[in-house]
Design an enzyme around this catalytic site. Structure first.
Site, PDB file in Angstrom:
ATOM      1  N   ASN A   1      79.291 -39.013  58.949  1.00 42.65           N
ATOM      2  CA  ASN A   1      79.225 -39.204  59.694  1.00 42.65           C
ATOM      3  C   ASN A   1      79.041 -41.006  60.018  1.00 42.65           C
ATOM      4  O   ASN A   1      79.019 -40.925  61.098  1.00 42.65           O
ATOM      5  CB  ASN A   1      80.668 -37.861  60.792  1.00 42.65           C
ATOM      6  CG  ASN A   1      80.617 -37.294  60.197  1.00 42.65           C
ATOM      7  OD1 ASN A   1      81.083 -37.040  59.732  1.00 42.65           O
ATOM      8  ND2 ASN A   1      81.952 -36.936  61.033  1.00 42.65           N
TER       9      ASN A   1
ATOM     10  N   ASP B   1      90.008 -29.254  57.022  1.00 49.27           N
ATOM     11  CA  ASP B   1      88.347 -30.494  57.647  1.00 49.27           C
ATOM     12  C   ASP B   1      87.240 -28.732  57.211  1.00 49.27           C
ATOM     13  O   ASP B   1      87.379 -27.504  57.650  1.00 49.27           O
ATOM     14  CB  ASP B   1      88.476 -30.131  59.128  1.00 49.27           C
ATOM     15  CG  ASP B   1      88.390 -31.047  59.877  1.00 49.27           C
ATOM     16  OD1 ASP B   1      87.726 -31.908  59.395  1.00 49.27           O
ATOM     17  OD2 ASP B   1      88.891 -30.934  61.194  1.00 49.27           O
TER      18      ASP B   1
ATOM     19  N   ASP C   1      94.994 -58.437  49.074  1.00 49.48           N
ATOM     20  CA  ASP C   1      94.736 -57.620  48.715  1.00 49.48           C
ATOM     21  C   ASP C   1      94.169 -56.361  47.450  1.00 49.48           C
ATOM     22  O   ASP C   1      94.042 -57.461  46.861  1.00 49.48           O
ATOM     23  CB  ASP C   1      96.559 -56.793  49.101  1.00 49.48           C
ATOM     24  CG  ASP C   1      96.274 -55.017  49.094  1.00 49.48           C
ATOM     25  OD1 ASP C   1      97.145 -54.676  49.716  1.00 49.48           O
ATOM     26  OD2 ASP C   1      95.882 -54.745  48.260  1.00 49.48           O
ATOM     27  N   ILE C   2      93.390 -55.732  47.682  1.00 55.52           N
ATOM     28  CA  ILE C   2      92.671 -55.088  46.710  1.00 55.52           C
ATOM     29  C   ILE C   2      93.448 -54.662  45.413  1.00 55.52           C
ATOM     30  O   ILE C   2      92.545 -54.948  44.270  1.00 55.52           O
ATOM     31  CB  ILE C   2      91.759 -54.427  46.955  1.00 55.52           C
ATOM     32  CG1 ILE C   2      91.754 -53.071  47.558  1.00 55.52           C
ATOM     33  CG2 ILE C   2      89.989 -54.665  48.340  1.00 55.52           C
ATOM     34  CD1 ILE C   2      91.207 -51.759  47.490  1.00 55.52           C
TER      35      ILE C   2
ATOM     36  N   PHE D   1      84.199 -51.850  50.861  1.00 57.98           N
ATOM     37  CA  PHE D   1      84.375 -50.776  51.960  1.00 57.98           C
ATOM     38  C   PHE D   1      85.648 -50.602  52.271  1.00 57.98           C
ATOM     39  O   PHE D   1      86.505 -49.730  52.791  1.00 57.98           O
ATOM     40  CB  PHE D   1      84.054 -51.694  53.298  1.00 57.98           C
ATOM     41  CG  PHE D   1      82.229 -51.426  52.991  1.00 57.98           C
ATOM     42  CD1 PHE D   1      81.555 -50.849  53.290  1.00 57.98           C
ATOM     43  CD2 PHE D   1      81.680 -52.721  52.573  1.00 57.98           C
ATOM     44  CE1 PHE D   1      80.434 -50.447  53.254  1.00 57.98           C
ATOM     45  CE2 PHE D   1      80.605 -52.792  53.067  1.00 57.98           C
ATOM     46  CZ  PHE D   1      79.542 -51.814  52.983  1.00 57.98           C
TER      47      PHE D   1
ATOM     48  N   TYR E   1      91.369 -37.566  50.845  1.00 56.51           N
ATOM     49  CA  TYR E   1      90.904 -38.274  51.425  1.00 56.51           C
ATOM     50  C   TYR E   1      89.124 -38.579  50.691  1.00 56.51           C
ATOM     51  O   TYR E   1      89.161 -38.584  49.892  1.00 56.51           O
ATOM     52  CB  TYR E   1      90.127 -37.799  52.747  1.00 56.51           C
ATOM     53  CG  TYR E   1      89.232 -39.425  52.961  1.00 56.51           C
ATOM     54  CD1 TYR E   1      89.431 -40.517  52.757  1.00 56.51           C
ATOM     55  CD2 TYR E   1      87.950 -38.676  53.347  1.00 56.51           C
ATOM     56  CE1 TYR E   1      88.618 -41.269  53.208  1.00 56.51           C
ATOM     57  CE2 TYR E   1      86.685 -39.654  53.775  1.00 56.51           C
ATOM     58  CZ  TYR E   1      87.031 -40.671  53.202  1.00 56.51           C
ATOM     59  OH  TYR E   1      85.940 -42.086  53.821  1.00 56.51           O
TER      60      TYR E   1
ATOM     61  N   ILE F   1      82.067 -50.367  59.457  1.00 59.67           N
ATOM     62  CA  ILE F   1      81.059 -50.543  58.964  1.00 59.67           C
ATOM     63  C   ILE F   1      80.905 -51.817  57.772  1.00 59.67           C
ATOM     64  O   ILE F   1      80.090 -52.538  58.116  1.00 59.67           O
ATOM     65  CB  ILE F   1      80.969 -49.057  57.386  1.00 59.67           C
ATOM     66  CG1 ILE F   1      81.330 -47.709  57.985  1.00 59.67           C
ATOM     67  CG2 ILE F   1      79.811 -49.097  57.259  1.00 59.67           C
ATOM     68  CD1 ILE F   1      81.322 -46.935  57.379  1.00 59.67           C
TER      69      ILE F   1
ATOM     70  N   PHE G   1      91.229 -46.065  52.619  1.00 59.09           N
ATOM     71  CA  PHE G   1      91.825 -45.523  53.886  1.00 59.09           C
ATOM     72  C   PHE G   1      90.534 -44.283  54.262  1.00 59.09           C
ATOM     73  O   PHE G   1      90.228 -43.927  53.865  1.00 59.09           O
ATOM     74  CB  PHE G   1      93.286 -45.150  53.716  1.00 59.09           C
ATOM     75  CG  PHE G   1      94.095 -45.867  54.007  1.00 59.09           C
ATOM     76  CD1 PHE G   1      94.588 -47.482  54.540  1.00 59.09           C
ATOM     77  CD2 PHE G   1      95.550 -46.303  53.094  1.00 59.09           C
ATOM     78  CE1 PHE G   1      95.458 -48.224  54.564  1.00 59.09           C
ATOM     79  CE2 PHE G   1      96.414 -46.775  53.155  1.00 59.09           C
ATOM     80  CZ  PHE G   1      96.845 -48.434  53.446  1.00 59.09           C
TER      81      PHE G   1
HETATM   82  N1  UDP Z   1      87.612 -33.780  66.036  1.00 62.27           N
HETATM   83  C1  UDP Z   1      87.708 -32.782  66.435  1.00 62.27           C
HETATM   84  N2  UDP Z   1      88.754 -33.540  67.654  1.00 62.27           N
HETATM   85  C2  UDP Z   1      89.291 -35.039  67.786  1.00 62.27           C
HETATM   86  C3  UDP Z   1      88.854 -35.724  66.360  1.00 62.27           C
HETATM   87  C4  UDP Z   1      87.893 -34.938  65.618  1.00 62.27           C
HETATM   88  O1  UDP Z   1      87.829 -31.908  67.288  1.00 62.27           O
HETATM   89  O2  UDP Z   1      90.138 -35.276  68.180  1.00 62.27           O
HETATM   90  C5  UDP Z   1      86.648 -33.170  64.981  1.00 62.27           C
HETATM   91  C6  UDP Z   1      87.043 -33.045  63.334  1.00 62.27           C
HETATM   92  O3  UDP Z   1      88.151 -32.326  63.428  1.00 62.27           O
HETATM   93  C7  UDP Z   1      85.863 -32.947  62.473  1.00 62.27           C
HETATM   94  C8  UDP Z   1      84.370 -33.541  63.818  1.00 62.27           C
HETATM   95  O4  UDP Z   1      85.280 -33.309  65.174  1.00 62.27           O
HETATM   96  O5  UDP Z   1      85.140 -31.444  62.892  1.00 62.27           O
HETATM   97  C9  UDP Z   1      84.579 -34.794  63.234  1.00 62.27           C
HETATM   98  O6  UDP Z   1      86.114 -35.359  62.967  1.00 62.27           O
HETATM   99  P1  UDP Z   1      86.136 -36.635  62.353  1.00 62.27           P
HETATM  100  O7  UDP Z   1      87.496 -37.128  62.824  1.00 62.27           O
HETATM  101  O8  UDP Z   1      85.625 -37.996  63.420  1.00 62.27           O
HETATM  102  O9  UDP Z   1      85.024 -37.143  61.219  1.00 62.27           O
HETATM  103  P2  UDP Z   1      85.694 -36.288  59.964  1.00 62.27           P
HETATM  104  O10 UDP Z   1      84.621 -35.652  59.546  1.00 62.27           O
HETATM  105  O11 UDP Z   1      86.590 -36.061  59.489  1.00 62.27           O
HETATM  106  O12 UDP Z   1      85.135 -37.554  58.711  1.00 62.27           O
END
Ligand code: UDP
Length: 330
Positions: free
Chosen positions: A173, A285, A54-55, A76, A144, A15, A79
């Site tokens: 996303n 998630d 490094d920041i 930006f 995170y 980004i 991790f």
């Molecule tokens: N996801 C998945 N398979 C993968 C990678 C991600 O099913 O190989 C799912 C993940 O569980 C989430 C969505 O895709 O529900 C988006 O994940 P990503 O890591 O892209 O972005 P996040 O939402 O974690 O920022």
């Protein structure tokens, strides 16, 4: 009048590099600070100035800010992997939380006032309802999100005590590519690039992390927002900070797509078929994350140009086909 200088941490990243390119197009001078642990030199737009550091090195950071008479910082460098943050939370609190604190301290030292912060939808956790608006409760379900929320919580104190003016932009996303720059993480963990790798035969299959969520097809729903639209929102926030501080905006398209729908979009756009398997849920998630971006549309006039998942995926696919190995390609 000489152009204003913007310091972009993580400007060699996905980004940050697209925002840097837009800043240059608008006539700003750009100083990129990156330690290149994940960034790509090839992603850096000319004619940015590059400082490899490094920041966490507050003193050098302050020195760089003074040397180039930086007017504002866009931060930006961080991790970004939810899964990793649940295995190694310390890495996230160190790089994301302490790292941002170091940037803020350097700003105070160098008397730089404006700060645009990359925050995340992960600060909301499992929201009480969707679409998510900015005042909803903040209950991250992964380290995170917590590492970013802790930074958000520091900002009002720096505003009050040191007179900083800050903008918190909570991305949903980030996705899509520009003709010149693309998403290239090692290891790749994000959904769209991983599906494209499966479509290109670079990996044997794509795994769906959980099909037992309380959603129509059982897979997680996310709000995919194009990186160019994210970038344009940053420029609007930067300008607004000339007038006032304490800005807080969600950045999403307002549309949610399930993992299965995204897989289908890649199938359609690429015209290729590939194997899809089911795996267990990824820890941390949330089931559904969809933004209301009404506030930034209303207050700053932000208008995303990419509206459908197909358009976003098409832009991502175009870059991927031309750069199948990412920036590493000869
Ligand atoms: N996801 C998945 N398979 C993968 C990678 C991600 O099913 O190989 C799912 C993940 O569980 C989430 C969505 O895709 O529900 C988006 O994940 P990503 O890591 O892209 O972005 P996040 O939402 O974690 O920022």
């Amino acid at each position: 009048m000489s152009p204003e200088t913007i310091l972009v941490t993580g400007g060699a990243g996905y980004i940050g590099s697209v925002v840097s390119a837009q800043l240059l197009e608008r006539g700003y001078r750009v100083v990129i600070v990156d330690n290149f642990c994940h960034g790509h030199r090839a992603a850096i737009p000319a004619p940015s100035i590059v400082e490899e550091l490094d920041i966490q090195d507050t003193e050098r950071l302050a020195q760089v800010m003074r040397q180039y008479q930086v007017g504002a910082v866009m931060h930006f460098a961080a991790f970004i992997e939810v899964g990793e943050s649940m295995r190694q939370p310390g890495r996230y609190f160190s790089n994301n939380t302490a790292g941002a604190l170091s940037v803020l301290q350097a700003m105070v030292q160098a008397q730089v006032e404006r700060f645009v912060f990359s925050s995340t939808a992960a600060v909301y956790g499992n929201p009480e309802r969707t679409p998510i608006t900015e005042e909803m409760e903040l209950r991250p379900t992964n380290a995170y999100g917590e590492s970013k929320l802790l930074v958000e919580r520091m900002l009002p104190w720096f505003e009050r005590i040191h007179g900083l003016r800050t903008a918190r932009l909570r991305y949903f996303n980030a996705s899509g590519n520009t003709p010149q720059r693309g998403e290239d993480h090692h290891p790749e963990t994000h959904l769209i690039p991983l599906i494209m790798e499966a479509a290109l035969g670079q990996r044997p299959q794509i795994a769906i992390y959980g099909e037992d969520y309380p959603t129509p097809d059982g897979t997680c729903i996310r709000d995919y927002v194009h990186v160019c639209d994210l970038a344009s929102a940053h420029l609007l926030a930067l300008e607004k900070l000339r007038e006032c501080g304490n800005l807080l905006y969600n950045l999403g398209s307002g549309q949610g797509y399930s993992v299965r729908q995204v897989i289908e979009a890649v199938r359609q756009v690429s015209g290729r078929d590939f194997k899809v398997v089911s795996q267990e849920r990824r820890p941390g998630d949330p089931a559904v994350l969809v933004a209301s971006s009404a506030k930034i549309r209303r207050e700053l006039g932000w208008k995303p140009r990419f509206e459908s998942i197909e358009e976003i995926v098409a832009s991502a696919w175009e870059w991927k086909v031309r750069h199948p190995q990412g920036y590493a390609a000869p």
